[in-house]
Design an enzyme around this catalytic site. Structure first.
Site, PDB file in Angstrom:
ATOM      1  N   ARG A  32       0.824  -1.204   0.000  1.00 60.82           N
ATOM      2  CA  ARG A  32       0.000   0.000   0.000  1.00 60.82           C
ATOM      3  C   ARG A  32       0.863   1.261   0.000  1.00 60.82           C
ATOM      4  O   ARG A  32       0.536   2.248   0.660  1.00 60.82           O
ATOM      5  CB  ARG A  32      -0.957   0.011   1.212  1.00 60.82           C
ATOM      6  CG  ARG A  32      -1.844  -1.240   1.328  1.00 60.82           C
ATOM      7  CD  ARG A  32      -2.959  -1.277   0.309  1.00 60.82           C
ATOM      8  NE  ARG A  32      -3.872  -0.184   0.461  1.00 60.82           N
ATOM      9  CZ  ARG A  32      -4.966  -0.200   1.226  1.00 60.82           C
ATOM     10  NH1 ARG A  32      -5.282  -1.280   1.894  1.00 60.82           N
ATOM     11  NH2 ARG A  32      -5.743   0.846   1.305  1.00 60.82           N
ATOM     12  N   ARG A  36      -2.827   7.550   0.691  1.00 60.10           N
ATOM     13  CA  ARG A  36      -3.055   8.806   1.406  1.00 60.10           C
ATOM     14  C   ARG A  36      -1.881   9.342   2.192  1.00 60.10           C
ATOM     15  O   ARG A  36      -1.885  10.516   2.572  1.00 60.10           O
ATOM     16  CB  ARG A  36      -4.272   8.654   2.319  1.00 60.10           C
ATOM     17  CG  ARG A  36      -5.574   8.728   1.546  1.00 60.10           C
ATOM     18  CD  ARG A  36      -6.735   8.335   2.392  1.00 60.10           C
ATOM     19  NE  ARG A  36      -6.601   6.933   2.751  1.00 60.10           N
ATOM     20  CZ  ARG A  36      -7.474   6.263   3.485  1.00 60.10           C
ATOM     21  NH1 ARG A  36      -8.527   6.875   3.973  1.00 60.10           N
ATOM     22  NH2 ARG A  36      -7.286   4.994   3.749  1.00 60.10           N
ATOM     23  N   ARG A  45      -6.000  12.803  -6.381  1.00 56.46           N
ATOM     24  CA  ARG A  45      -7.263  12.108  -6.166  1.00 56.46           C
ATOM     25  C   ARG A  45      -8.410  13.060  -5.812  1.00 56.46           C
ATOM     26  O   ARG A  45      -9.563  12.632  -5.757  1.00 56.46           O
ATOM     27  CB  ARG A  45      -7.091  11.065  -5.046  1.00 56.46           C
ATOM     28  CG  ARG A  45      -6.507   9.732  -5.482  1.00 56.46           C
ATOM     29  CD  ARG A  45      -7.505   8.890  -6.295  1.00 56.46           C
ATOM     30  NE  ARG A  45      -8.849   8.930  -5.739  1.00 56.46           N
ATOM     31  CZ  ARG A  45      -9.262   8.189  -4.724  1.00 56.46           C
ATOM     32  NH1 ARG A  45      -8.451   7.331  -4.158  1.00 56.46           N
ATOM     33  NH2 ARG A  45     -10.493   8.292  -4.263  1.00 56.46           N
ATOM     34  N   ASP A  81      -7.417  -1.837  -6.760  1.00 53.35           N
ATOM     35  CA  ASP A  81      -7.859  -2.363  -5.472  1.00 53.35           C
ATOM     36  C   ASP A  81      -8.294  -3.802  -5.683  1.00 53.35           C
ATOM     37  O   ASP A  81      -8.535  -4.214  -6.820  1.00 53.35           O
ATOM     38  CB  ASP A  81      -9.015  -1.543  -4.890  1.00 53.35           C
ATOM     39  CG  ASP A  81      -9.273  -1.920  -3.432  1.00 53.35           C
ATOM     40  OD1 ASP A  81      -8.471  -1.528  -2.572  1.00 53.35           O
ATOM     41  OD2 ASP A  81     -10.243  -2.652  -3.163  1.00 53.35           O
ATOM     42  N   TYR A 156     -15.651  -9.712   1.941  1.00 53.70           N
ATOM     43  CA  TYR A 156     -16.359  -8.446   1.696  1.00 53.70           C
ATOM     44  C   TYR A 156     -17.723  -8.682   1.049  1.00 53.70           C
ATOM     45  O   TYR A 156     -18.703  -8.007   1.364  1.00 53.70           O
ATOM     46  CB  TYR A 156     -15.518  -7.530   0.797  1.00 53.70           C
ATOM     47  CG  TYR A 156     -14.331  -6.923   1.511  1.00 53.70           C
ATOM     48  CD1 TYR A 156     -14.514  -5.923   2.465  1.00 53.70           C
ATOM     49  CD2 TYR A 156     -13.039  -7.357   1.258  1.00 53.70           C
ATOM     50  CE1 TYR A 156     -13.428  -5.364   3.133  1.00 53.70           C
ATOM     51  CE2 TYR A 156     -11.944  -6.800   1.926  1.00 53.70           C
ATOM     52  CZ  TYR A 156     -12.155  -5.813   2.858  1.00 53.70           C
ATOM     53  OH  TYR A 156     -11.089  -5.270   3.526  1.00 53.70           O
TER      54      TYR A 156
HETATM   55  O1  CP3 Z   1       0.038   1.015  -3.308  1.00 54.08           O
HETATM   56  C1  CP3 Z   1      -0.557  -0.065  -3.379  1.00 54.08           C
HETATM   57  O2  CP3 Z   1      -0.340  -0.983  -2.581  1.00 54.08           O
HETATM   58  C2  CP3 Z   1      -1.496  -0.324  -4.547  1.00 54.08           C
HETATM   59  C3  CP3 Z   1      -2.834  -0.073  -4.314  1.00 54.08           C
HETATM   60  C4  CP3 Z   1      -3.725  -0.945  -3.442  1.00 54.08           C
HETATM   61  C5  CP3 Z   1      -4.950  -0.436  -2.947  1.00 54.08           C
HETATM   62  N1  CP3 Z   1      -5.627  -1.439  -2.344  1.00 54.08           N
HETATM   63  C6  CP3 Z   1      -5.406   0.955  -3.138  1.00 54.08           C
HETATM   64  C7  CP3 Z   1      -6.395   1.507  -2.198  1.00 54.08           C
HETATM   65  C8  CP3 Z   1      -3.654  -2.285  -3.054  1.00 54.08           C
HETATM   66  C9  CP3 Z   1      -2.549  -3.307  -3.284  1.00 54.08           C
HETATM   67  C10 CP3 Z   1      -4.855  -2.584  -2.358  1.00 54.08           C
HETATM   68  C11 CP3 Z   1      -5.186  -3.924  -1.848  1.00 54.08           C
HETATM   69  C12 CP3 Z   1      -6.263  -4.078  -0.869  1.00 54.08           C
HETATM   70  N2  CP3 Z   1      -7.485  -3.452  -0.816  1.00 54.08           N
HETATM   71  C13 CP3 Z   1      -6.237  -5.033   0.173  1.00 54.08           C
HETATM   72  C14 CP3 Z   1      -5.091  -5.980   0.431  1.00 54.08           C
HETATM   73  C15 CP3 Z   1      -3.954  -5.274   1.076  1.00 54.08           C
HETATM   74  C16 CP3 Z   1      -4.143  -5.004   2.557  1.00 54.08           C
HETATM   75  O3  CP3 Z   1      -4.046  -3.830   2.934  1.00 54.08           O
HETATM   76  O4  CP3 Z   1      -4.378  -5.953   3.299  1.00 54.08           O
HETATM   77  C17 CP3 Z   1      -7.441  -4.936   0.885  1.00 54.08           C
HETATM   78  C18 CP3 Z   1      -7.844  -5.743   2.098  1.00 54.08           C
HETATM   79  C19 CP3 Z   1      -8.236  -3.936   0.244  1.00 54.08           C
HETATM   80  C20 CP3 Z   1      -9.604  -3.486   0.589  1.00 54.08           C
HETATM   81  C21 CP3 Z   1      -9.592  -2.031   0.860  1.00 54.08           C
HETATM   82  N3  CP3 Z   1      -9.669  -1.063  -0.125  1.00 54.08           N
HETATM   83  C22 CP3 Z   1      -9.392  -1.374   2.103  1.00 54.08           C
HETATM   84  C23 CP3 Z   1      -9.266  -2.067   3.435  1.00 54.08           C
HETATM   85  C24 CP3 Z   1      -9.338   0.001   1.827  1.00 54.08           C
HETATM   86  C25 CP3 Z   1      -9.043   1.124   2.800  1.00 54.08           C
HETATM   87  C26 CP3 Z   1     -10.222   1.871   3.259  1.00 54.08           C
HETATM   88  C27 CP3 Z   1      -9.808   3.223   3.744  1.00 54.08           C
HETATM   89  O5  CP3 Z   1     -10.160   4.199   3.077  1.00 54.08           O
HETATM   90  O6  CP3 Z   1      -9.101   3.291   4.753  1.00 54.08           O
HETATM   91  C28 CP3 Z   1      -9.529   0.169   0.437  1.00 54.08           C
HETATM   92  C29 CP3 Z   1      -9.532   1.442  -0.310  1.00 54.08           C
HETATM   93  C30 CP3 Z   1      -8.216   1.755  -0.934  1.00 54.08           C
HETATM   94  N4  CP3 Z   1      -7.551   0.913  -1.766  1.00 54.08           N
HETATM   95  C31 CP3 Z   1      -7.491   2.965  -0.821  1.00 54.08           C
HETATM   96  C32 CP3 Z   1      -6.348   2.828  -1.620  1.00 54.08           C
HETATM   97  C33 CP3 Z   1      -5.276   3.843  -1.877  1.00 54.08           C
HETATM   98  C34 CP3 Z   1      -7.894   4.168   0.007  1.00 54.08           C
HETATM   99  C35 CP3 Z   1      -9.016   4.872  -0.662  1.00 54.08           C
HETATM  100  C36 CP3 Z   1      -8.666   6.218  -1.154  1.00 54.08           C
HETATM  101  O7  CP3 Z   1      -7.493   6.661  -1.163  1.00 54.08           O
HETATM  102  O8  CP3 Z   1      -9.628   6.887  -1.603  1.00 54.08           O
END
Ligand code: CP3
Length: 356
Positions: A32, A36, A45, A81, A156
């Site tokens: 990740r 943010r 974004r 994602d 999910y």
């Molecule tokens: O930089 C990277 O790693 C690439 C991008 C990436 C995202 N999600 C972008 C994202 C990756 C590899 C993921 C994988 C992901 N998504 C996982 C597996 C990795 C882990 O952390 O265990 C999981 C469980 C998810 C599901 C998910 N999507 C979550 C828990 C969240 C966070 C919610 C929040 O806002 O706190 C997301 C949204 C998400 N995916 C964001 C990003 C940058 C944040 C949303 C945003 O910036 O608007």
């Protein structure tokens, strides 16, 4: 010490380590790493939803490159994602800022399972375009493609959002095993389809995130989850790229997750890497490269606390045939980018082999 970038991903420290070959330094990247914590991410974004940003190659390229520029990490990870391939295939699931993926219509029956459909390359021309452009801009820095593993994605879809106990998912596994296996099989197909698009467009490695598998007992994991993740790894074998498998709180599952077919096993901060190698090989398997495992909480502890932790992890990582340095989970959104940059530079310098 300056790190000279390799001219092709094939000779990069990341891919050498993932293959268990000698490395110029221990490669480092952060799960990740795009997101943010970076002000430049928040800026691009602004006013654009996650889904829309994943559909725009210009934004995907920019956001994927931001942490590479800022931290000098040894690998990029494609910005997307785990639920976006479902969204691209028309499945109604939303990514709620600060919450994660949420679905208003969770899957509880065969009709729900039938709504899950794998993406095809024709559904995601923007993904192919973004990856092709990224590969050309990244030069010798490898690009990691990724997908969500069947269990973590299913959690999910069945719960309708993030969960702590996965009660409904486990109830489906045990109470309606045929329905569970049908859903997990479809989600394996989703992962295979999305990973294949990414590798065919030029990604150098893949990582399957089973982030929440640690909520399962080894017995349940083996019976309900491992065969579906194994199907994904088996299908991706033909591409010959390293296949990485990661989950949180998976200390009891490391052997089984390795057996599912990973070339590299991701480890969270709870199990030291040398102990992780012991667990991976306990059932008679060969030792494998590992990835990890600085506790993300340490990023807030000050450098005097972080440095000895990195030294310890680098020393423990020597027990494996290859070590990719990473956090034990994702970058927290409030992490200080300067600390992450210092971690990356320190790992690279400290582990560098000075040519004689
Ligand atoms: O930089 C990277 O790693 C690439 C991008 C990436 C995202 N999600 C972008 C994202 C990756 C590899 C993921 C994988 C992901 N998504 C996982 C597996 C990795 C882990 O952390 O265990 C999981 C469980 C998810 C599901 C998910 N999507 C979550 C828990 C969240 C966070 C919610 C929040 O806002 O706190 C997301 C949204 C998400 N995916 C964001 C990003 C940058 C944040 C949303 C945003 O910036 O608007």
């Amino acid at each position: 010490m300056p790190v000279t970038p390799p001219s092709t991903p094939d000779r990069s420290a990341y891919l050498l380590a993932a293959r268990g070959e000698p490395v110029p330094h221990t490669p480092v990247w952060f799960q990740r790493q795009a997101g943010r914590a970076l002000p430049e991410y928040r800026a691009v974004r602004e006013g654009i939803t996650m889904l829309e940003s994943c559909r725009r190659p210009d934004l995907v390229v920019e956001i994927t490159l931001q942490p590479v520029r800022r931290y000098g990490v040894d690998a990029a990870i494609f910005f997307s994602d785990i639920v976006t391939p479902l969204q691209f295939a028309g499945y109604d699931i939303e990514i709620k800022p600060g919450v994660g993926p949420v679905s208003a219509d969770p899957i509880r029956d065969a009709e729900g399972v039938a709504r899950v459909r794998p993406v095809t390359a024709a559904d995601v021309p923007f993904t192919t375009e973004a990856i092709q452009q990224l590969v050309s801009e990244l030069g010798g820095t490898p690009l990691i493609g990724f997908a969500g593993a069947p269990f973590t994605l299913a959690s999910y879809l069945v719960e309708g959002g993030p969960s702590k106990d996965f009660a409904k998912t486990k109830a489906m596994m045990h109470g309606q095993p045929d329905l569970w296996h049908a859903l997990a099989d479809r989600l394996a197909e989703v992962a295979i389809a999305f990973l294949s698009v990414q590798v065919e467009a030029g990604a150098s490695a893949i990582q399957l995130f089973d982030s929440w598998a640690g909520g399962l007992s080894p017995r349940d994991y083996e019976r309900f989850v491992q065969p579906h993740s194994a199907k994904v790894f088996e299908a991706m074998k033909q591409y010959g790229v390293p296949r990485v498998h990661f989950g949180v709180n998976t200390g009891e599952l490391l052997g089984l997750m390795s057996e599912a077919g990973a070339d590299v096993v991701g480890v969270d901060w709870r199990v030291p890497l040398d102990e992780a190698v012991r667990r991976i090989t306990a059932a008679g398997g060969a030792p494998k490269p590992v990835q990890g495992n600085l506790d993300p909480a340490l990023l807030f502890a000050g450098w005097d606390a972080i440095e000895p932790e990195i030294d310890r992890i680098l020393a423990e990582g020597k027990a494996a045939p290859g070590h990719i340095f990473n956090l034990g989970h994702g970058v927290p959104p409030n992490a200080d980018p300067e600390v992450l940059e210092r971690v990356a530079k320190y790992v690279q310098a400290k582990s560098a082999h000075v040519p004689a």
